[in-house]
Design a protein around this motif. Structure first.
Motif, PDB file in Angstrom:
ATOM      1  N   VAL A  47       0.833  -1.205   0.000  1.00 36.66           N
ATOM      2  CA  VAL A  47       0.000   0.000   0.000  1.00 36.66           C
ATOM      3  C   VAL A  47       0.866   1.252   0.000  1.00 36.66           C
ATOM      4  N   LEU A  48       1.956   1.252   0.758  1.00 41.57           N
ATOM      5  CA  LEU A  48       2.846   2.422   0.800  1.00 41.57           C
ATOM      6  C   LEU A  48       3.462   2.688  -0.572  1.00 41.57           C
ATOM      7  N   ILE A  49       3.853   1.625  -1.262  1.00 37.56           N
ATOM      8  CA  ILE A  49       4.402   1.792  -2.611  1.00 37.56           C
ATOM      9  C   ILE A  49       3.371   2.438  -3.531  1.00 37.56           C
ATOM     10  N   GLN A  50       2.137   1.994  -3.443  1.00 32.35           N
ATOM     11  CA  GLN A  50       1.075   2.529  -4.287  1.00 32.35           C
ATOM     12  C   GLN A  50       0.730   3.970  -3.923  1.00 32.35           C
ATOM     13  N   VAL A  51       0.824   4.304  -2.645  1.00 35.69           N
ATOM     14  CA  VAL A  51       0.554   5.682  -2.218  1.00 35.69           C
ATOM     15  C   VAL A  51       1.575   6.635  -2.824  1.00 35.69           C
ATOM     16  N   PHE A  52       2.846   6.262  -2.744  1.00 30.61           N
ATOM     17  CA  PHE A  52       3.886   7.132  -3.306  1.00 30.61           C
ATOM     18  C   PHE A  52       3.803   7.179  -4.829  1.00 30.61           C
ATOM     19  N   ALA A  53       3.378   6.080  -5.442  1.00 31.74           N
ATOM     20  CA  ALA A  53       3.164   6.103  -6.893  1.00 31.74           C
ATOM     21  C   ALA A  53       2.000   7.006  -7.255  1.00 31.74           C
ATOM     22  N   GLY A  54       0.952   6.997  -6.427  1.00 32.80           N
ATOM     23  CA  GLY A  54      -0.195   7.868  -6.670  1.00 32.80           C
ATOM     24  C   GLY A  54       0.117   9.336  -6.487  1.00 32.80           C
ATOM     25  N   ASN A  55       1.118   9.631  -5.660  1.00 32.82           N
ATOM     26  CA  ASN A  55       1.492  11.033  -5.439  1.00 32.82           C
ATOM     27  C   ASN A  55       2.013  11.703  -6.701  1.00 32.82           C
ATOM     28  N   LEU A  56       2.539  10.912  -7.631  1.00 35.19           N
ATOM     29  CA  LEU A  56       3.067  11.489  -8.873  1.00 35.19           C
ATOM     30  C   LEU A  56       1.979  12.235  -9.636  1.00 35.19           C
ATOM     31  N   GLY A  57       0.795  11.650  -9.688  1.00 34.28           N
ATOM     32  CA  GLY A  57      -0.313  12.329 -10.353  1.00 34.28           C
ATOM     33  C   GLY A  57      -0.750  13.574  -9.615  1.00 34.28           C
ATOM     34  N   LEU A  58      -0.670  13.532  -8.288  1.00 33.96           N
ATOM     35  CA  LEU A  58      -1.054  14.696  -7.487  1.00 33.96           C
ATOM     36  C   LEU A  58      -0.104  15.864  -7.724  1.00 33.96           C
ATOM     37  N   TYR A  59       1.182  15.570  -7.872  1.00 30.41           N
ATOM     38  CA  TYR A  59       2.155  16.631  -8.167  1.00 30.41           C
ATOM     39  C   TYR A  59       1.829  17.301  -9.501  1.00 30.41           C
ATOM     40  N   GLY A  60       1.468  16.503 -10.487  1.00 32.09           N
ATOM     41  CA  GLY A  60       1.094  17.069 -11.779  1.00 32.09           C
ATOM     42  C   GLY A  60      -0.153  17.920 -11.689  1.00 32.09           C
ATOM     43  N   LEU A  61      -1.128  17.484 -10.872  1.00 28.20           N
ATOM     44  CA  LEU A  61      -2.357  18.258 -10.694  1.00 28.20           C
ATOM     45  C   LEU A  61      -2.062  19.613 -10.056  1.00 28.20           C
ATOM     46  N   ILE A  62      -1.235  19.629  -9.025  1.00 34.40           N
ATOM     47  CA  ILE A  62      -0.902  20.885  -8.338  1.00 34.40           C
ATOM     48  C   ILE A  62      -0.200  21.841  -9.293  1.00 34.40           C
ATOM     49  N   THR A  63       0.761  21.318 -10.060  1.00 32.58           N
ATOM     50  CA  THR A  63       1.468  22.159 -11.024  1.00 32.58           C
ATOM     51  C   THR A  63       0.521  22.708 -12.082  1.00 32.58           C
ATOM     52  N   ALA A  64      -0.400  21.876 -12.551  1.00 35.70           N
ATOM     53  CA  ALA A  64      -1.367  22.314 -13.558  1.00 35.70           C
ATOM     54  C   ALA A  64      -2.273  23.410 -13.010  1.00 35.70           C
ATOM     55  N   LEU A  65      -2.695  23.291 -11.762  1.00 41.42           N
ATOM     56  CA  LEU A  65      -3.544  24.324 -11.161  1.00 41.42           C
ATOM     57  C   LEU A  65      -2.812  25.652 -11.057  1.00 41.42           C
ATOM     58  N   ILE A  66      -1.516  25.588 -10.743  1.00 46.60           N
ATOM     59  CA  ILE A  66      -0.724  26.824 -10.663  1.00 46.60           C
ATOM     60  C   ILE A  66      -0.590  27.463 -12.043  1.00 46.60           C
ATOM     61  N   LEU A  67      -0.284  26.650 -13.043  1.00 43.62           N
ATOM     62  CA  LEU A  67      -0.129  27.178 -14.401  1.00 43.62           C
ATOM     63  C   LEU A  67      -1.434  27.735 -14.954  1.00 43.62           C
ATOM     64  N   SER A  68      -2.548  27.158 -14.542  1.00 46.56           N
ATOM     65  CA  SER A  68      -3.844  27.608 -15.059  1.00 46.56           C
ATOM     66  C   SER A  68      -4.220  28.997 -14.551  1.00 46.56           C
ATOM     67  N   GLN A  69      -3.539  29.486 -13.528  1.00 44.37           N
ATOM     68  CA  GLN A  69      -3.867  30.795 -12.969  1.00 44.37           C
ATOM     69  C   GLN A  69      -3.223  31.949 -13.728  1.00 44.37           C
ATOM     70  N   THR A  70      -2.292  31.648 -14.632  1.00 42.31           N
ATOM     71  CA  THR A  70      -1.677  32.706 -15.430  1.00 42.31           C
ATOM     72  C   THR A  70      -2.707  33.285 -16.387  1.00 42.31           C
ATOM     73  N   ASP A  71      -2.667  34.577 -16.590  1.00 38.99           N
ATOM     74  CA  ASP A  71      -3.695  35.207 -17.433  1.00 38.99           C
ATOM     75  C   ASP A  71      -3.147  36.466 -18.091  1.00 38.99           C
ATOM     76  N   TYR A  72      -3.309  36.549 -19.402  1.00 41.12           N
ATOM     77  CA  TYR A  72      -2.992  37.762 -20.147  1.00 41.12           C
ATOM     78  C   TYR A  72      -3.972  37.837 -21.312  1.00 41.12           C
TER      79      TYR A  72
END
Length: 206
Positions: free
Chosen positions: A176-201
């Motif tokens: 389960v711990l291995i799968q949790v850390f593997a699942g975190n990879l997608g969460l990192y991408g989600l957080i980065t995408a949310l930050i990038l989506s806030q840029t506006d011009y």
């Protein structure tokens, strides 16, 4: 024309070209398709291991369903990013000459494409990691339980013969711990995408 500067500002057609929304929509497509591809692979691969384990140890089937849930969440990441990016698009508005002038800049377009790719590719990698680790982990848990039951049938108890009891959850917790850390990879991408989506011009019509 091109990169000409008009009255101290870049040409409107350069900053906000007509093709910019197409790049932005590609970000939405990348987020949804790649994230769901990762989720589908993780679910299928984990399902193979769970079904193989369930043949010998059916009592452990529901206990090891966790990786399927984790893989399914990856598709939701892509959906969330696509919905947020869709709300960032702006329609052309009427300018001084009466024609529709684009307000969606290429700056936003490439930022939204980057957001979609971050979420999609990270979720794809996460799904692959979850699927492979879950397949191996669930098969190992099933084999451990089956071997423990076999030793008990032969009259051995406890850790006789070096076999752990099926009540020992050490292997399950590690999986389960291995799968949790593997699942975190997608969460990192989600957080980065949310930050990038806030840029506006946006471009204002002349």
């Amino acid at each position: 024309m091109g990169d000409e500067i008009v009255d101290g500002a870049y040409d409107h057609r350069v900053v906000c070209p007509a093709w910019a929304p197409g790049i932005g929509f590609m970000g939405c497509v990348a987020a949804v398709i790649l994230a769901n591809a990762g989720g589908a692979y993780g679910t299928a691969k984990a399902g193979q291991g769970i079904m193989a384990m369930g043949v010998r140890s059916p009592e452990l089937l529901m206990k090891n369903i966790i990786p399927v849930v984790m893989a399914g969440v990856l598709g939701i990441y892509g959906l969330i990013v696509a919905v947020i990016l869709n709300g960032k698009f702006t329609k052309p508005i009427t300018g001084s000459f009466g024609s529709g002038e684009p307000t969606y800049s290429q700056y936003n377009a490439f930022a939204h494409l980057a957001a979609g790719l971050c979420c999609g590719l990270c979720s794809l990698a996460s799904g692959i990691a979850i699927g492979i680790s879950a397949d191996a982990g669930t098969r190992a848990i099933g084999a451990q339980a089956f071997m423990s039951a076999s030793w008990k049938k032969m009259g051995f108890t406890g850790n006789s013969g070096g076999q752990k009891s099926s009540s020992d959850d050490g292997l399950f917790v590690g999986t389960v711990l291995i799968q949790v850390f593997a699942g975190n990879l997608g969460l990192y991408g989600l957080i980065t995408a949310l930050i990038l989506s806030q840029t506006d011009y946006r471009c204002e019509p002349n």
